[in-house]
Enzyme design. Sequence first.
Site, PDB file in Angstrom:
ATOM      1  N   ARG A  10       6.610 -49.469 -14.984  1.00 40.87           N
ATOM      2  CA  ARG A  10       7.236 -49.861 -13.726  1.00 40.87           C
ATOM      3  C   ARG A  10       6.907 -51.310 -13.415  1.00 40.87           C
ATOM      4  NH1 ARG A  10       5.662 -46.828  -8.239  1.00 40.87           N
ATOM      5  NH2 ARG A  10       3.727 -47.974  -8.545  1.00 40.87           N
TER       6      ARG A  10
ATOM      7  N   LYS B 264       0.836  -1.198   0.000  1.00 33.70           N
ATOM      8  CA  LYS B 264       0.000   0.000   0.000  1.00 33.70           C
ATOM      9  C   LYS B 264       0.874   1.253   0.000  1.00 33.70           C
ATOM     10  CE  LYS B 264      -3.750  -0.564   2.442  1.00 33.70           C
ATOM     11  NZ  LYS B 264      -4.364  -0.804   3.768  1.00 33.70           N
TER      12      LYS B 264
ATOM     13  N   HIS C  16      -4.818 -41.988  -0.369  1.00 30.40           N
ATOM     14  CA  HIS C  16      -5.188 -42.723  -1.555  1.00 30.40           C
ATOM     15  C   HIS C  16      -6.288 -42.033  -2.354  1.00 30.40           C
ATOM     16  CE1 HIS C  16      -7.074 -46.152  -3.733  1.00 30.40           C
ATOM     17  NE2 HIS C  16      -5.826 -46.240  -4.094  1.00 30.40           N
TER      18      HIS C  16
ATOM     19  N   GLY D 235      11.130 -41.030  -7.543  1.00 28.23           N
ATOM     20  CA  GLY D 235       9.853 -41.340  -6.896  1.00 28.23           C
ATOM     21  C   GLY D 235       9.825 -40.530  -5.623  1.00 28.23           C
ATOM     22  N   THR D 236       9.371 -39.295  -5.743  1.00 28.59           N
ATOM     23  CA  THR D 236       9.525 -38.376  -4.611  1.00 28.59           C
ATOM     24  C   THR D 236       8.543 -38.637  -3.477  1.00 28.59           C
ATOM     25  OG1 THR D 236       8.368 -36.851  -6.065  1.00 28.59           O
ATOM     26  CG2 THR D 236      10.695 -36.458  -5.709  1.00 28.59           C
ATOM     27  N   ASN D 237       7.519 -39.460  -3.713  1.00 26.65           N
ATOM     28  CA  ASN D 237       6.655 -39.809  -2.584  1.00 26.65           C
ATOM     29  C   ASN D 237       7.435 -40.649  -1.583  1.00 26.65           C
ATOM     30  OD1 ASN D 237       4.644 -38.567  -3.983  1.00 26.65           O
ATOM     31  ND2 ASN D 237       3.652 -40.452  -4.653  1.00 26.65           N
ATOM     32  N   ASP D 238       8.030 -41.734  -2.093  1.00 26.78           N
ATOM     33  CA  ASP D 238       8.786 -42.592  -1.195  1.00 26.78           C
ATOM     34  C   ASP D 238      10.083 -41.924  -0.738  1.00 26.78           C
ATOM     35  OD1 ASP D 238       7.513 -44.974  -0.461  1.00 26.78           O
ATOM     36  OD2 ASP D 238       7.646 -45.707  -2.518  1.00 26.78           O
TER      37      ASP D 238
ATOM     38  N   ARG E 237      -3.441  -1.527  -6.277  1.00 19.76           N
ATOM     39  CA  ARG E 237      -2.627  -2.738  -6.181  1.00 19.76           C
ATOM     40  C   ARG E 237      -3.040  -3.666  -7.313  1.00 19.76           C
ATOM     41  NH1 ARG E 237      -5.706  -4.705  -0.781  1.00 19.76           N
ATOM     42  NH2 ARG E 237      -7.754  -4.907  -1.733  1.00 19.76           N
TER      43      ARG E 237
ATOM     44  N   GLY F  33      -8.070  -7.216   4.148  1.00 14.51           N
ATOM     45  CA  GLY F  33      -8.987  -7.320   5.275  1.00 14.51           C
ATOM     46  C   GLY F  33      -8.444  -8.062   6.482  1.00 14.51           C
TER      47      GLY F  33
ATOM     48  N   ARG G  75      -3.058   3.200   8.506  1.00 16.67           N
ATOM     49  CA  ARG G  75      -3.422   2.071   7.650  1.00 16.67           C
ATOM     50  C   ARG G  75      -2.316   1.025   7.596  1.00 16.67           C
ATOM     51  NH1 ARG G  75      -4.834   4.529   1.918  1.00 16.67           N
ATOM     52  NH2 ARG G  75      -6.093   2.633   1.799  1.00 16.67           N
TER      53      ARG G  75
ATOM     54  N   ARG H 141       1.784 -47.919 -13.928  1.00 13.19           N
ATOM     55  CA  ARG H 141       1.855 -48.865 -12.815  1.00 13.19           C
ATOM     56  C   ARG H 141       1.244 -50.192 -13.259  1.00 13.19           C
ATOM     57  NH1 ARG H 141      -0.635 -44.295 -11.261  1.00 13.19           N
ATOM     58  NH2 ARG H 141       0.383 -42.881  -9.805  1.00 13.19           N
TER      59      ARG H 141
ATOM     60  N   SER I 159      14.146 -42.064 -12.561  1.00 13.36           N
ATOM     61  CA  SER I 159      12.919 -41.317 -12.354  1.00 13.36           C
ATOM     62  C   SER I 159      12.733 -41.194 -10.849  1.00 13.36           C
ATOM     63  CB  SER I 159      11.741 -42.058 -12.987  1.00 13.36           C
ATOM     64  OG  SER I 159      10.557 -41.359 -12.688  1.00 13.36           O
TER      65      SER I 159
ATOM     66  N   MET J 283      -5.654  -7.183   8.335  1.00  9.73           N
ATOM     67  CA  MET J 283      -5.092  -6.330   9.379  1.00  9.73           C
ATOM     68  C   MET J 283      -5.967  -5.083   9.538  1.00  9.73           C
ATOM     69  SD  MET J 283      -1.070  -6.795   8.765  1.00  9.73           S
ATOM     70  CE  MET J 283      -1.155  -6.313   7.068  1.00  9.73           C
TER      71      MET J 283
ATOM     72  N   TYR K 136      12.449 -34.167 -17.745  1.00  8.47           N
ATOM     73  CA  TYR K 136      10.991 -34.062 -17.769  1.00  8.47           C
ATOM     74  C   TYR K 136      10.397 -34.219 -16.377  1.00  8.47           C
ATOM     75  CZ  TYR K 136      10.823 -39.134 -17.241  1.00  8.47           C
ATOM     76  OH  TYR K 136      10.967 -40.409 -16.757  1.00  8.47           O
TER      77      TYR K 136
ATOM     78  N   CYS L  22       8.432 -38.770 -11.112  1.00  9.69           N
ATOM     79  CA  CYS L  22       7.084 -39.292 -11.296  1.00  9.69           C
ATOM     80  C   CYS L  22       6.297 -39.274  -9.997  1.00  9.69           C
ATOM     81  CB  CYS L  22       7.121 -40.698 -11.879  1.00  9.69           C
ATOM     82  SG  CYS L  22       7.981 -41.872 -10.834  1.00  9.69           S
TER      83      CYS L  22
HETATM   84  P1  ADP Z   1      -7.726  -2.364   3.793  1.00 13.11           P
HETATM   85  O1  ADP Z   1      -6.313  -2.676   3.504  1.00 13.11           O
HETATM   86  O2  ADP Z   1      -8.379  -3.334   4.712  1.00 13.11           O
HETATM   87  O3  ADP Z   1      -8.488  -2.102   2.531  1.00 13.11           O
HETATM   88  P2  ADP Z   1      -7.426   0.446   4.097  1.00 13.11           P
HETATM   89  O4  ADP Z   1      -6.243   0.969   4.828  1.00 13.11           O
HETATM   90  O5  ADP Z   1      -7.304   0.457   2.625  1.00 13.11           O
HETATM   91  O6  ADP Z   1      -7.740  -1.003   4.623  1.00 13.11           O
HETATM   92  O7  ADP Z   1      -8.649   1.313   4.574  1.00 13.11           O
HETATM   93  C1  ADP Z   1      -9.996   0.906   4.697  1.00 13.11           C
HETATM   94  C2  ADP Z   1     -10.923   1.910   3.994  1.00 13.11           C
HETATM   95  O8  ADP Z   1     -10.718   3.227   4.481  1.00 13.11           O
HETATM   96  C3  ADP Z   1     -10.650   1.971   2.500  1.00 13.11           C
HETATM   97  O9  ADP Z   1     -11.851   2.036   1.810  1.00 13.11           O
HETATM   98  C4  ADP Z   1      -9.883   3.239   2.334  1.00 13.11           C
HETATM   99  O10 ADP Z   1     -10.080   3.804   1.066  1.00 13.11           O
HETATM  100  C5  ADP Z   1     -10.426   4.137   3.446  1.00 13.11           C
HETATM  101  N1  ADP Z   1      -9.398   5.095   3.865  1.00 13.11           N
HETATM  102  C6  ADP Z   1      -8.187   4.807   4.371  1.00 13.11           C
HETATM  103  N2  ADP Z   1      -7.458   5.923   4.583  1.00 13.11           N
HETATM  104  C7  ADP Z   1      -8.237   6.947   4.206  1.00 13.11           C
HETATM  105  C8  ADP Z   1      -8.044   8.365   4.153  1.00 13.11           C
HETATM  106  N3  ADP Z   1      -6.906   8.925   4.540  1.00 13.11           N
HETATM  107  N4  ADP Z   1      -9.055   9.115   3.723  1.00 13.11           N
HETATM  108  C9  ADP Z   1     -10.215   8.534   3.328  1.00 13.11           C
HETATM  109  N5  ADP Z   1     -10.471   7.221   3.334  1.00 13.11           N
HETATM  110  C10 ADP Z   1      -9.486   6.431   3.767  1.00 13.11           C
HETATM  111 MG    MG Z   2      -7.778  -1.035   1.122  1.00 13.94          MG
HETATM  112 MG    MG Z   3       7.346 -45.850  -4.585  1.00 15.25          MG
END
Ligand code: ADP
Ligand code: MG
Ligand code: MG
Length: 911
Positions: free
Chosen positions: A652, A29, A487, A800-803, A369, A111, A102, A593, A798, A113, A885, A865
Amino acid sequence: MTQAPKYVYYFGPEGTEGNASMVNLLGGKGANLAEMAGHPDLRLPVPAGFTITTEVCTYFMQHGGQYPPGLKEQVEEALQKVEKAMGMKFGDPENPLLVSCRSGARRSMPGMMETVLNVGLCSKTIPGLIKKTNNPRFVYDAYRRLIMMYSDVVMEKAEGIEPPDGMGIRVQLERMMEELKHKKGYEKDTDLTAEDLQQLCEAFKAKVKEVLRKPFPDDPFEQLWGGIAAVFKSWNGKRAVAYRRIEGIPDDWGTACNVQSMVFGNMGDTSATGVAFTRNPATGENQFYGEWLPNAQGEDVVAGIRTPNPLNKATKTEQNKHLPSLEEAMPEIYQQLLDIRNRLERHYKDMQDIEFTIQEGKLYMLQCRVGKRTGTAALNIAMDMLKEGLIDEETAVLRVAPKQLDELLHPIVDPNAEKKATAIASGLPAGPGGACGQIVFTSEDAVEWTKKGKKVILVREETNPEDVEGMRAAVGILTARGGMTSHAALVARGWGKCCIVGAGKIKVDPEKKCMTVDGKTYKEGDWVTLNGTRGIVYEGQLPLIDATENPRLKEFMALVEKYRKLGVRTNADTPADAKIAREFGAEGIGLFRTEHMFYGEGSDEPLFILRKMILSRTAEERRKALDELFPFMKRDIKGTLEAMNGLPVTIRLLDPPLHEFVPQDEDKQAELAKAMGISVEDVKRRGEELHETNPMMGHRGVRLGITYPEITETQVRAIFEATAELIKEGKDPHPEIMVPVTCDVKELDLTKQIVDRVHAEVEKKFGVKISYLYGTMIEIPRACLVADKMARTAQFFSFGTNDLTQMGFGFSRDDIGGFLPDYLEKRILMADPFQTIDQEGIGQLIEMAVQKGRATRPDLKIGICGEQGGDPDSVEFCFKVGMNYVSCSPYRVPIARLAAAQASIKASRKK
Ligand code: ADP
Ligand code: MG
Ligand code: MG
């Protein structure tokens, strides 16, 4: 005094310090906010702010919540820059700046953190902001949001408080707000008036104090540092930790913390907030796609508090078409956003996921992103961008994750229906795609019901080879026990069959023909739907959508072929599987086999003869049984060699311990006794004599042929005669004889004597020249250590990475279910070594064997294999160590081809 390292990076309209390449330090971010603000091609309207690096997070975690010396000063300095850029001051009573704190890690963890908005609102700044904006409703709306988020994130979660379900502070406050709305007869949050919100804020603060026994902080700086610490602590929050386990993200990366000036989407009808994708993330269509909410703050859109409005015409659906789009409501802003969308795509050359906010008619960018997408979208976007000239062929090949191809090859559960469905259990996603059917509890029922034209899901505690027919008949398989290499999983993947294993919540009662989940009982004939790609079991019948012949996929795979250097073969035991694999692009069979003929459909007769052979007392008896078996062997081998005409087939020799085939039920024992002219008692006794304490390391593989050379001889003759017959029919067979479970070259030499002799005999008998290769499976650690000697006789290896994994680790692969989850949970292992090659340990054995083998025989053909042959990371590893291969189950062939092409491209880019 040495200067403290740089911990804080400013971004804003001028003097931005970071950029997109600094992801490790600034998190995704932070790095992209800097890129959007600072890059000369972009210079987008990003509210000013600064990023505190991931190194501070690491330090913070290692020093019991202390910050490194010098951080405070750097934060203050950066904050001053932000204040200057925004023309406001943090904590100022007249003209207060508010900020958000943030989170943002190296890899996006959506979502997982925390983020706190509106930091800096307090009794000192509220009046000033009201005066300045002349909008008390907005100010109290912002304040109630701050209290809700801050008490939840900073005062509760970051303090490690874990209230019982439904008693978290946030939920309690939300309930209060709902009650107020109800009392006033309001429908929407936006109906709340300034007075309502003001009162609500007071009530909120009282509640916070009552529940958390601390007053809500009224000092802006206390709020700021509280927010920063909470972001860092959220790295170790429950959700984040769980997500890292699943995604294999290391614990020591840490998150960055972005402190950014607030812009407000909740200032009235000319304000709004939204989320968009530069292209459709579900289909990949080249259309701007998104949702927005008028008069709201960012978190409202993602949390689904209100049904968001469509961004434009392309985004309208049944649910939202009555709501005005941004295109209609704010056409100018929409044009600006569209322009930004185009610039972002040109700049990043990939589909972007963006967040934006409109404050009183002015647009701000808050995030971008690389957007997550489905397999279909990944494919379409890659091919479109190639045509548009945005990316080159190599990049296009890299844009589809090999795993995503799975989706494109199997029917899947309709994702829209899935959203509304009731999940009853989850397990390991062992076989991909979707399946919907009526549950049955025995293999026989599965076969019977299927014959009657019904679609069934076979539910078992666990499966064993005797269930094979039922598994074949069923549209999907569900087991309560077992792991990804159990299995059922192995077999299901081999067939590309939808399968979920280890769904521990399910209690299976095969006697009563029912299963119980969470106290609810499902009887035979009840419908369930499986999502084998995600490992989720749903109640009832969900629609499946077909992954049809896709011309786009063909085009893409043609590109893949252009860059692939590593060969891809398949593991197949029947002509039918061989054919499927060939269609998927397999260049031969890496593992056939021979024991397959003793399982499943049509196996009754050969299995009966095999049992006679196993229970024979004398070489003579044994030879007689083998002679009876011979035509079956020849027929099987011939069929597959023919299906693979022109391509190599690695056959085999018999691998499993013989006692596996000894009949346990009385009927079969009696039948056998009669045929052999001995008593049932004798049959039982002879069977028991074969019992082994540790069959995996017992009398199996090459050892069988060492003790009973006639077993080897019969198989080899079947191979050569099948080959000779095909040659005479004008075909082009390429057999490769593979000896399993070897640990010494002398085993290979002894076996080779038989092979040579039979080869000469068959050539003479048929009057044709038969060319073939003779080689061995490398699956015992000792074989790796003496690979130079093994290569004197073996023309190919060849792995035989399981065994090899089983014996290298000393982990029984049938029993890992009991402890592997702990090993993963406690991070002793990062991944299941039976699914992806353990490059650190087992990988060394493989590399050593490759080097030693090639030192003796430079043209030694080397492949793999084991199950891992279809795992993308393992494919890359195999390419790097110089294998010729990989071989994998038919449905994984396209995946392995793509992984192989990507490995080549990555390697050439490194140079
Ligand atoms: P997440 O990574 O969970 O999406 P964000 O840090 O992006 O969390 O923020 C959650 C929401 O808050 C997002 O919709 C983001 O656009 C909004 N937000 C974060 N910082 C600001 C800001 N400085 N001004 C306005 N909206 C913000
Ligand atoms: Mg976000
Ligand atoms: Mg075997």
